[in-house]
Structures are given as C-alpha cells and as structure tokens.
Design a protein around this motif. Structure first.
Motif, mmCIF file in Angstrom:
data_model
loop_
_atom_site.group_PDB
_atom_site.id
_atom_site.type_symbol
_atom_site.label_atom_id
_atom_site.label_comp_id
_atom_site.label_asym_id
_atom_site.label_seq_id
_atom_site.Cartn_x
_atom_site.Cartn_y
_atom_site.Cartn_z
ATOM 1 N N SER A 129 0.799 -1.220 0.000
ATOM 2 C CA SER A 129 0.000 0.000 0.000
ATOM 3 C C SER A 129 0.834 1.273 0.000
ATOM 4 O O SER A 129 0.278 2.365 0.050
ATOM 5 N N CYS A 130 2.152 1.136 -0.070
ATOM 6 C CA CYS A 130 2.975 2.351 -0.041
ATOM 7 C C CYS A 130 2.812 3.113 -1.352
ATOM 8 O O CYS A 130 2.415 2.566 -2.372
ATOM 9 N N ARG A 131 3.128 4.371 -1.314
ATOM 10 C CA ARG A 131 3.045 5.209 -2.509
ATOM 11 C C ARG A 131 4.146 4.784 -3.460
ATOM 12 O O ARG A 131 5.281 4.532 -3.068
ATOM 13 N N PHE A 132 3.803 4.692 -4.724
ATOM 14 C CA PHE A 132 4.739 4.222 -5.743
ATOM 15 C C PHE A 132 4.534 5.073 -6.988
ATOM 16 O O PHE A 132 3.409 5.414 -7.344
ATOM 17 N N VAL A 133 5.621 5.419 -7.635
ATOM 18 C CA VAL A 133 5.561 6.256 -8.843
ATOM 19 C C VAL A 133 5.936 5.400 -10.043
ATOM 20 O O VAL A 133 6.970 4.733 -10.049
ATOM 21 N N CYS A 134 5.085 5.431 -11.058
ATOM 22 C CA CYS A 134 5.373 4.706 -12.294
ATOM 23 C C CYS A 134 6.657 5.277 -12.899
ATOM 24 O O CYS A 134 6.759 6.487 -13.106
ATOM 25 N N GLN A 135 7.608 4.429 -13.161
ATOM 26 C CA GLN A 135 8.900 4.881 -13.680
ATOM 27 C C GLN A 135 8.818 5.364 -15.118
ATOM 28 O O GLN A 135 9.744 5.983 -15.626
#
Length: 197
Positions: A141-147
């Motif tokens: 559930s952590c925030r993740f940024v599409c690379q």
C-alpha cells in the motif's frame, strides 16, 4: 478484591518503597491523591471506591482526597527499564518518560522493539526497527511512482492496474520486428508507418 500490584508491569532499577503504593488497591501511585487527614496517598480507583466513607487509614469520618502533583513528580522520577529489555532494548529512564519511549506512534516513539502499524494502512504491524524496510521494499500500500510516466498510486495499483494502460509503458511490436522499446502510445503509429513487417 484488590488488583495486582502495578509493579509487575515495570522493571524498576531499584524497588520503590511501599509509600509509592496505594494501601487500598496496592497499585503504584501513578496519579496519587493526598488525604489531608493523615497525609497518606490513595490511587484514583481507591478514592472512587471510598467516596462517602471514612478514611481507610486513619478512620477520619469523611474521606477528603486531593491530587498531589508533588508526589506524582516523585513517582514519575522512579527509574525503570524498558519492558522490551529481553528483546534487546537497553533504555533506562524515568517512569514519567516510559509512555513516550513505548509509544506506537512512528514519529514519537523511541523503542525499536514496539509493534507499530504500517502508516500506509496495509494492515501489517512490525517492530519499529523493521518498519522502514517494510515501507521501502514490501508494503503493497505504499506510494509508488510509475517509472515511465510518473503516475503515483499504491504499489499494487501501479503494478496490477496502471502498467496495463500506461501510455508510456514499453511495449513490444506485435509483429516481432525487433523494436522492443516502443511506448504504448506510439505503437499504432509504429505499426502503420515504421514497422518493416
């Protein structure tokens, strides 16, 4: 029936004298009340239980009890060890600071062995010293940024939903022409104009 002594909950560096315990409930006097009639101290539970009755120590006709902040400071100055000593915590401090040390708040708490909930609400709890690794490497559930396009969502959302529709996600040519780094948004143009097959 008198409750068990609160001493069992604390690992005192030096055992406190009996003056630090309520003579009625046998609890440690964390929030002591002073009985002006005889100068003894009672716990809040004892004061509530004895309301309207005589003093249990000197038998004065009507119990009067007032909070004793001076004695409370003395209780809070008692030295204790962390309850997680057996797990490796070496903290020794004043009883009044124990709540802050043991806080489950990830910012306020100090003890690295206290269980804290993941701040991303994934439903997991970890000892504080393991939390950063969980947040950085394992939390779904952590925030993740599409690379590829910088879209931000949870790790699970990016991996399972977003990448299947991301316009900038690298796609292979369905004709297997060998061009493997085509952004999904440019795939139709590639097929119409530049694909050799």
């Amino acid at each position: 029936m008198a409750s068990l002594s609160m001493e069992a909950d604390y690992d005192f560096v030096e055992k406190p004298s009996e003056d630090f315990y309520c003579p009625v409930t046998m609890d440690l006097l964390r929030d002591p009340f002073l009985t002006p009639c005889c100068g003894n101290h009672l716990s809040p539970a004892a004061v509530v239980r004895l309301q309207g009755r005589p003093c249990p120590v000197c038998k004065e006709a009507s119990l009067i009890a007032v909070p004793d902040k001076f004695f409370q400071r003395k209780v809070n100055e008692l030295k204790v060890r962390c309850p997680n000593k057996s797990m490796g915590c070496e903290w020794v401090g004043e009883l009044g600071d124990l709540d802050k040390h043991m806080s489950e708040d990830s910012v306020e708490g100090e003890c690295q062995f206290v269980l804290v909930a993941c701040p991303y609400s994934c439903g997991s709890s970890f000892q504080r010293y393991l939390l950063e690794d969980h947040k950085a490497n394992d939390c779904p559930s952590c925030r993740f940024v599409c690379q590829y396009c910088n879209h931000e969502a949870t790790y699970i959302e990016v991996m399972s939903e977003h990448w299947s529709v991301c316009d900038k996600y690298p796609a292979e040519c369905p004709n297997n022409c060998g061009d493997e780094k085509i952004e999904r948004q440019h795939l139709p143009k590639h097929l119409e104009e530049t694909c050799p097959l």
